[in-house]
Design a protein around this motif. Structure first.
Motif, PDB file in Angstrom:
ATOM      1  N   PRO A   1     -57.574  85.405  46.729  1.00 19.45           N
ATOM      2  CA  PRO A   1     -58.211  86.701  46.465  1.00 19.45           C
ATOM      3  C   PRO A   1     -58.245  87.625  47.671  1.00 19.45           C
ATOM      4  N   SER A   2     -57.904  87.102  48.847  1.00 18.22           N
ATOM      5  CA  SER A   2     -57.872  87.951  50.042  1.00 18.22           C
ATOM      6  C   SER A   2     -56.445  88.285  50.473  1.00 18.22           C
ATOM      7  N   PHE A   3     -55.448  87.934  49.638  1.00 21.26           N
ATOM      8  CA  PHE A   3     -54.054  88.185  50.006  1.00 21.26           C
ATOM      9  C   PHE A   3     -53.813  89.670  50.162  1.00 21.26           C
ATOM     10  N   ASP A   4     -53.183  90.038  51.271  1.00 20.76           N
ATOM     11  CA  ASP A   4     -52.858  91.429  51.560  1.00 20.76           C
ATOM     12  C   ASP A   4     -51.386  91.499  51.938  1.00 20.76           C
ATOM     13  N   PRO A   5     -50.540  92.159  51.132  1.00 18.90           N
ATOM     14  CA  PRO A   5     -49.098  92.205  51.429  1.00 18.90           C
ATOM     15  C   PRO A   5     -48.779  92.886  52.754  1.00 18.90           C
ATOM     16  N   ALA A   6     -49.737  93.638  53.302  1.00 25.97           N
ATOM     17  CA  ALA A   6     -49.520  94.259  54.604  1.00 25.97           C
ATOM     18  C   ALA A   6     -49.733  93.272  55.747  1.00 25.97           C
ATOM     19  N   ARG A   7     -50.421  92.159  55.454  1.00 26.07           N
ATOM     20  CA  ARG A   7     -50.710  91.181  56.503  1.00 26.07           C
ATOM     21  C   ARG A   7     -50.151  89.794  56.209  1.00 26.07           C
ATOM     22  N   ASN A   8     -49.866  89.515  54.952  1.00 22.01           N
ATOM     23  CA  ASN A   8     -49.410  88.187  54.543  1.00 22.01           C
ATOM     24  C   ASN A   8     -47.992  88.238  53.990  1.00 22.01           C
ATOM     25  N   TYR A   9     -47.246  87.164  54.205  1.00 21.09           N
ATOM     26  CA  TYR A   9     -45.886  87.076  53.679  1.00 21.09           C
ATOM     27  C   TYR A   9     -45.906  86.472  52.280  1.00 21.09           C
ATOM     28  N   SER A  10     -45.096  87.022  51.398  1.00 19.55           N
ATOM     29  CA  SER A  10     -44.949  86.453  50.063  1.00 19.55           C
ATOM     30  C   SER A  10     -43.794  85.456  50.070  1.00 19.55           C
TER      31      SER A  10
END
Length: 235
Positions: free
Chosen positions: A108-117
């Motif tokens: 729920p805290s995933f952020d595409p600006a900070r985390n890799y998919s």
């Protein structure tokens, strides 16, 4: 109050534009590559041109990963193509792009600006698409049918990006498959991903590609373009 409906066609258009730019770059550096410089004419040493081709291939695959990711999260949030196509959702639509990322990452805290998919992993895309879309469409069947080529592309990308023993060994194996060599046959000393990308695509991509006398870079670019136009169709 619901926001404006999400669109997806611009994602396909942007990806197709990037493939054209990558193709044009490869053509340009191939045409000016020469060991011998001529006065008044721009020249690149062949080794430099091959490196540019490798970087263009990295850019091509990065654009493909981005296309998969951006279409996936939009379809999951209820987007549809301009022609009316949209996949059937198995669990209902998400509340928007951020919610789509939270759903597919399980964070729920995933952020595409900070985390890799994980959209660079075709097996993962196939698996996750079957959870959220009926029959995994439009991703699962298409990616599965082209899984061998996508996995080869990953190994080629890894060799450009890394100099590890594994990346070198994986490259040797996949290059030999592209060239029709037996496992025990050696590659030419110093053979690179750039060399392979500029070699005529006689294998893996079918007779039509072979008849067009295309190098492997163009074969990969055309394959990804064709897949993108099925994931986000125009008509």
């Amino acid at each position: 109050m619901p926001g404006r409906p999400l669109k997806v066609d611009h994602i396909r258009t942007a990806f197709l534009s990037k493939t054209v730019s990558a193709r044009d770059l490869v053509i340009a550096v191939r045409d000016i590559a020469s060991i011998h410089r001529r006065p008044g004419q721009p020249r690149l040493h062949p080794e430099q041109s091959r490196r540019v081709v490798e970087l263009a291939f990295l850019g091509l695959l990065a654009a493909w990963d981005e296309f998969l990711e951006q279409t996936f999260v939009r379809y999951l949030a209820g987007a549809e193509a301009r022609n009316g196509y949209k996949p059937t959702l198995r669990l209902g639509r998400t509340g928007g792009l951020a919610h789509s990322y939270h759903a597919i990452s399980g964070d729920p805290s995933f952020d595409p600006a900070r985390n890799y998919s994980r959209f660079s992993d075709p097996k993962w895309v196939i698996a996750i698409s079957k959870i959220y879309f009926e029959n995994g469409s439009p991703y699962a069947g298409l990616l599965h049918a082209n899984l061998e080529i996508l996995q080869h592309a990953t190994k080629l990308r890894n060799r450009v990006a890394h100099d590890s023993l594994k990346s070198r060994e994986d490259f040797k194996k996949t290059a030999k498959i592209h060239l029709g060599l037996q496992p025990g046959q050696p590659l030419r000393q110093g053979y690179s991903v750039g060399d392979l990308m500029l070699t005529k695509a006689d294998l893996l991509f079918g007779q039509e590609t072979k008849n067009k006398d295309l190098p492997y870079f163009m074969a990969y670019a055309l394959k990804l373009r064709a897949m993108a136009q099925r994931i986000c169709p125009v008509v």
